[in-house]
Design a protein around this motif. Structure first.
Motif, mmCIF file in Angstrom:
data_model
loop_
_atom_site.group_PDB
_atom_site.id
_atom_site.type_symbol
_atom_site.label_atom_id
_atom_site.label_comp_id
_atom_site.label_asym_id
_atom_site.label_seq_id
_atom_site.Cartn_x
_atom_site.Cartn_y
_atom_site.Cartn_z
ATOM 1 N N ALA A 215 -9.062 -1.615 1.504
ATOM 2 C CA ALA A 215 -9.487 -1.067 0.221
ATOM 3 C C ALA A 215 -10.038 -2.212 -0.621
ATOM 4 O O ALA A 215 -9.656 -3.358 -0.444
ATOM 5 C CB ALA A 215 -8.295 -0.438 -0.486
ATOM 6 N N GLN A 432 -2.308 4.581 -1.226
ATOM 7 C CA GLN A 432 -2.432 3.265 -1.838
ATOM 8 C C GLN A 432 -1.444 3.121 -2.990
ATOM 9 O O GLN A 432 -0.994 4.107 -3.563
ATOM 10 C CB GLN A 432 -3.853 3.073 -2.400
ATOM 11 C CG GLN A 432 -4.958 3.162 -1.383
ATOM 12 C CD GLN A 432 -5.027 1.966 -0.456
ATOM 13 O OE1 GLN A 432 -4.407 0.927 -0.721
ATOM 14 N NE2 GLN A 432 -5.748 2.105 0.653
ATOM 15 N N CYS A 473 -6.254 0.072 -8.065
ATOM 16 C CA CYS A 473 -5.694 0.103 -6.714
ATOM 17 C C CYS A 473 -5.275 -1.320 -6.356
ATOM 18 O O CYS A 473 -6.118 -2.196 -6.199
ATOM 19 C CB CYS A 473 -6.748 0.621 -5.744
ATOM 20 S SG CYS A 473 -6.192 0.604 -4.046
ATOM 21 N N SER A 475 -3.123 -2.258 -3.736
ATOM 22 C CA SER A 475 -2.672 -2.564 -2.369
ATOM 23 C C SER A 475 -3.844 -2.921 -1.474
ATOM 24 O O SER A 475 -4.957 -2.431 -1.645
ATOM 25 C CB SER A 475 -1.904 -1.375 -1.794
ATOM 26 O OG SER A 475 -2.612 -0.181 -2.005
ATOM 27 N N ASP A 544 1.752 -3.503 3.154
ATOM 28 C CA ASP A 544 0.541 -3.894 2.427
ATOM 29 C C ASP A 544 0.829 -5.096 1.520
ATOM 30 O O ASP A 544 1.957 -5.310 1.098
ATOM 31 C CB ASP A 544 0.045 -2.735 1.543
ATOM 32 C CG ASP A 544 -0.628 -1.649 2.369
ATOM 33 O OD1 ASP A 544 -0.710 -1.811 3.606
ATOM 34 O OD2 ASP A 544 -1.044 -0.645 1.771
#
Ligand SMILES: [Zn+2]
Length: 943
Positions: A215, A432, A473, A475, A544
């Protein structure tokens, strides 16, 4: 106009030597003498000087010296520890150094701790790609150790490059995001945010980079042109209903055909008018406003509007997926526009953010049949195993087969790319971890207004960015970073408690975050830890890691709060304008989340460095300019002088041509200093300083001018306006100082007797001017400033950087009336220079010293001013200047009429002035009366 350049200085030097040698008057002239060389030889001498600074611990000394003064803390934004410095790094570091050096000389206590950002994908990639490490063959913890070693090596390299820029700071004790203490502090920030409920796990389409298999944050996206298929596809209504008959088709438009297998809906805007148009036997639904455009694009003929309705009426109508046996729901969404397309939007909640939220209202989850590498999974029959981008063609063929493809063409459009791999990204719904910005957005926005922004538009820029940004986000599905310190119970519930966070933070502080990968979940939990989510007492841990922006964004906790005085907020953050979306943003988010306050009082930004023609630097254009090359070729002070010359708040330019101009301006500064040093060689400030009240008027005037410069320069420093600092100093040096004051004063300094009061008066002003200018320039060209400082007699500290800036003061007994008078004289002088220039061009005279001027003032003020100035001819650097009521052969200028004639006297062999007194003293038949006296005095002095 004459001025003190290399040429005049040396020419004068040389000519005098030859002549005086012959006449034996050589030793009677007081020529400038100094060990300060004309050529800087900067590339060779600067490194030696910096070694000396390091041995002398000047950073520590600067702190000792300023102990007890108000603190000014510029908190360094950590550069990424990978690769050599580019010119943008140099711009940034040098600007920071201007500020810290200036503040330290301007009444503040100024610690400066540099930092490094050391986690993240580029380092992983360097190891796997460049060093051919096969990650799969080695344990995670071992690979991470290799990453750490690599990062620290890069850091060392960069550190020596930063130091070579002359940047002063605590280079031996920088902050580094991979150190145990730092990681522990970062876990603390995460824990505080989790405690407030700001951290959550969710399925959400995020920017996903198949090339990085991870990501990406918004900050890691850059938009570039991409060629994509542009297709129009029909979705057929399944059943007759109140609004539309069976077989009526919604037309959608998309540039990502590969998302069609994940299509779950068609979105219409509730308040937009839609038409049902009949084209041949087909009935299509499109937005009313777009009918005309579509007619042209799809080459329709005989279009008839058979029905119109508002979008909201179509809510929940069911259509067919173009090739799957899947119901497609008509949804209402305000994200639909009529800017392009058809007004009916294909909705794939697993591949788009708007799509995701719209579908959520219809109870439809994000469906994502694409894996982390960008390949279709078995959830997309017919496409399994295909790379998403290759699937475009297969999907289009399938649409064509099913008769649902209306039109296909290719377009080039702006598309999000991974900023590191430069490859296109996709939207992909995945599980996530998020920081919920919306929960404290209001507080961030309020804090933005409290911060001082340089330039002021920074406020609006960050405000809008935060106002519009989605949840963060945090992670990443990678290995080289700080683990997300979350455990899972047997039922899959995430476990984050004060107790677990504290424990993990302590473990990291003791062992570093590698322990997360070396130990089982159970061993990472406090002893005896139990949870209702794990009746059998087994736990798993998150794999993660955190977004690197969370690392650097935690520096206010890890660095500022780590100081004894807990100096948060910092006084200033100073980075490139790309950090509005990067570090300024992430730091602000975590700080407001944890403390409710911004981590900085002020933010200063600079633009990017472009080439001489305003183009971005790139390897392919061959226009990359590396700071180390400039330093090796021209010197660090030249690079620094360049930084001081640019309007850094916008994008700035650099080229060989620009550096050539900078070098010339440097030479001017250097030679002026050299000239002044040379003329101060017999001056002892203790013994020879003339009190201000007893200075000659012109000397007082120059002192007043100097005070004006000091005042302006300091104001500009305080406003971080370095271009005006260097402009102001340059103009003074090239203008009033060397073109006027230093120039006419030669006739006194070289010629008169050593202790002549006029000579000492001028030297007093030279001394104060030199000391002040060197101080004012010390933050900008520290190497040269120290080199000059060493040569100035009797200074109060060994290093100019360990002194205070000159403070403005009123010059005693110089009132406004005198100032007006001298300002007026300087204007008249411009007239004279013009007249002399013209006379030279007309070959009336050769050198100005050959001239005799007759000046006819045009008004009383000018007349009074000229009459009140002693030694007028000397100040105008001519042999005689007469003020008359009228004269023949005059030319008109602004304030005076002037007649220039060749002087009828003879030239004195010692001072070159033309005079009628040559030969009056028979002992020295080639000298003027003044020189005869000085010389006789000289010889008697010798006896
Ligand atoms: Zn003379």
């Amino acid at each position: 106009m004459r001025c003190v350049t290399d040429e005049t200085f040396n020419e004068l030097d040389k000519d005098h030597k030859e002549e005086i040698d012959y006449m034996n008057y050589k030793d009677t002239l007081l020529m400038p003498k100094t060990a300060f060389p004309m050529r800087g030889n900067l590339p060779n001498k600067e490194p030696v000087r910096r070694e000396g600074w390091e041995e002398a611990n000047l950073y520590e000394k600067s702190l000792e010296r300023t102990k007890g003064r108000p603190l000014f803390l510029l908190h360094d934004g950590p550069p990424y520890a990978n690769g050599s410095l580019h010119i943008g790094h140099a711009l940034n570091q040098i600007l920071k150094d201007f500020i810290t050096r200036y503040k330290s000389m301007a009444g503040y206590h100024v610690p400066y701790v540099p930092g490094w950002d050391t986690h993240g994908l580029p380092i992983e990639t360097s190891l796997t790609k460049k060093k051919k490490i096969n990650r799969k063959n080695i344990p995670v913890a071992e690979f991470r150790q290799m990453c750490a070693d690599y990062a620290l090596k890069q850091l060392d390299q960069q550190r020596s490059e930063f130091k070579s820029l002359g940047a002063r700071g605590d280079w031996d004790n920088p902050y580094i995001t991979l150190t145990k203490d730092y990681e522990a502090a970062q876990i603390k920030v995460f824990g505080e945010m989790a405690k407030k409920g700001y951290i959550y796990k969710g399925l959400k389409p995020v920017f996903w980079s198949p090339s990085s298999e991870s990501a990406l944050a918004e900050a890691e996206i850059e938009y570039k042109d991409k060629r994509s298929p542009s297709i129009y596809v029909t979705y057929e209504v399944e059943q007759d209903n109140d609004l539309l008959e069976k077989g009526t088709k919604f037309i959608i438009w998309t540039t990502t055909p590969w998302t069609i297998p994940a299509s779950m809906g068609v979105s219409l805007h509730p308040d937009l008018e839609y038409d049902v148009v009949q084209v041949g036997d087909e009935k299509y639904v499109v937005a009313h406003d777009l009918v005309e455009a579509l007619e042209e694009e799809l080459k329709w003929e005989d279009v008839k509007v058979v029905q119109s309705f508002m979008g909201r009426k179509a809510d929940n109508i069911v259509a067919k997926h173009p090739f799957y046996d899947r119901d497609i729901v008509v949804m209402l969404g305000t994200h639909v526009t009529t800017e392009a397309g058809t007004g009916c939007v294909h909705t794939a909640p697993g591949h788009g953010e708007d799509d995701f939220y719209v579908a959520k209202d219809y109870g439809i989850e994000g469906f994502c049949p694409v894996d982390e590498k960008g390949y279709f999974t078995e959830e997309a029959p017919g496409f399994t195993g295909l790379f998403y981008d290759e699937a475009n063609k297969v999907v289009t063929e399938k649409l064509d087969e099913s008769g649902t493809l209306l039109y296909l063409k290719f377009i080039t459009h702006s598309y999000p790319h991974d900023w590191r791999t430069k490859k296109p990204t996709i939207f992909r719904a995945t599980s996530q971890w998020f920081a919920s910005i919306k929960d404290f957005r209001k507080d961030i926005l309020a804090e933005i207004k409290e911060v001082e922004w340089h330039p002021h538009w920074g406020e609006t820029r960050l405000y809008n960015m935060v106002r519009d940004r989605e949840d963060w986000c945090i992670s990443r599905q990678r290995t080289w970073g700080v683990p997300i310190p979350v455990f899972y119970g047997e039922d899959g519930t995430p476990i984050i408690t004060d107790e677990t966070i504290k424990h993990v933070s302590e473990l990291f502080r003791e062992h570093g975050s590698n322990i997360w990968f070396e130990r089982e979940a159970k061993e990472l939990l406090p002893e005896g830890f139990t949870s209702e989510h794990s009746p059998n007492n087994t736990f798993t841990k998150e794999v993660d890691i955190m977004d690197v922006w969370f690392d650097s964004g935690s520096s206010h906790e890890a660095v500022l709060m780590n100081r004894e005085d807990h100096h948060r907020p910092a006084d200033m953050y100073l980075e490139g304008s790309d950090q509005y979306r990067g570090w300024f943003n992430s730091s602000l988010s975590t700080a407001v989340a944890v403390t409710g306050k911004a981590p900085y009082k002020s933010v200063l930004t600079h633009g990017f460095v472009l080439d001489g023609e305003g183009r971005k630097m790139s390897k392919s254009l061959g226009n990359v300019m590396v700071p180390s090359n400039v330093q090796k070729q021209l010197g660090t002070d030249i690079l620094r002088l360049w930084v001081s010359s640019v309007d850094y708040q916008a994008d700035v330019r650099i080229s060989q041509e620009i550096l050539k101009q900078i070098s010339e301006s440097y030479r001017k500064i250097r030679n002026t200093f050299r000239f002044m040093l040379g003329n101060l060689n017999d001056f002892d400030p203790e013994k020879h300083t003339v009190s201000e009240a007893n200075l000659e008027e012109v000397d007082q005037y120059m002192l007043v001018r100097l005070q004006q410069i000091i005042e302006n320069v300091r104001k500009n420093y305080d406003a971080y306006d370095f271009a005006d600092v260097s402009q102001e100093i340059h103009n003074f040096i090239a203008g009033d100082l060397s073109a006027f004051y230093l120039d006419f004063a030669k006739d006194i300094l070289y010629i008169e007797h050593e202790d002549h009061p006029r000579r000492r008066s001028i030297q007093t002003v030279y001394y104060e001017t030199l000391v002040s200018l060197v101080k004012l320039l010390a933050p900008i060209i520290p190497h040269t400033a120290e080199e000059v400082w060493e040569q100035i007699p009797e200074t109060d500290n060994e290093y100019v950087q360990l002194t205070d800036m000159p403070a403005f003061h009123e010059v005693a007994s110089f009132d406004q009336e005198k100032l007006t008078k001298w300002d007026h004289f300087m204007k008249v002088r411009s007239d004279v220079l013009k007249a002399l220039e013209e006379a030279r061009n007309e070959k009336v005279i050769g050198k100005p010293l050959e001239a005799k001027l007759t000046i006819v003032p045009k008004d009383t003020e000018t007349k009074e001013v000229l009459e009140s100035i002693p030694h007028l001819h000397q100040m105008l650097i001519v042999s005689e200047a007469e003020i008359a009521k009228e004269a023949d052969n005059t030319k008109a200028y602004n304030y005076v009429d002037i007649a220039v004639a060749k002087h009828e006297g003879e030239k004195c062999d010692r001072c070159w002035t033309f005079s009628h007194t040559i030969g009056e003293n028979t002992a020295h038949p080639t000298l003027c009366a003044r020189c005869s006296e000085v010389v006789e005095n000289y010889y008697s002095h010798l006896v």
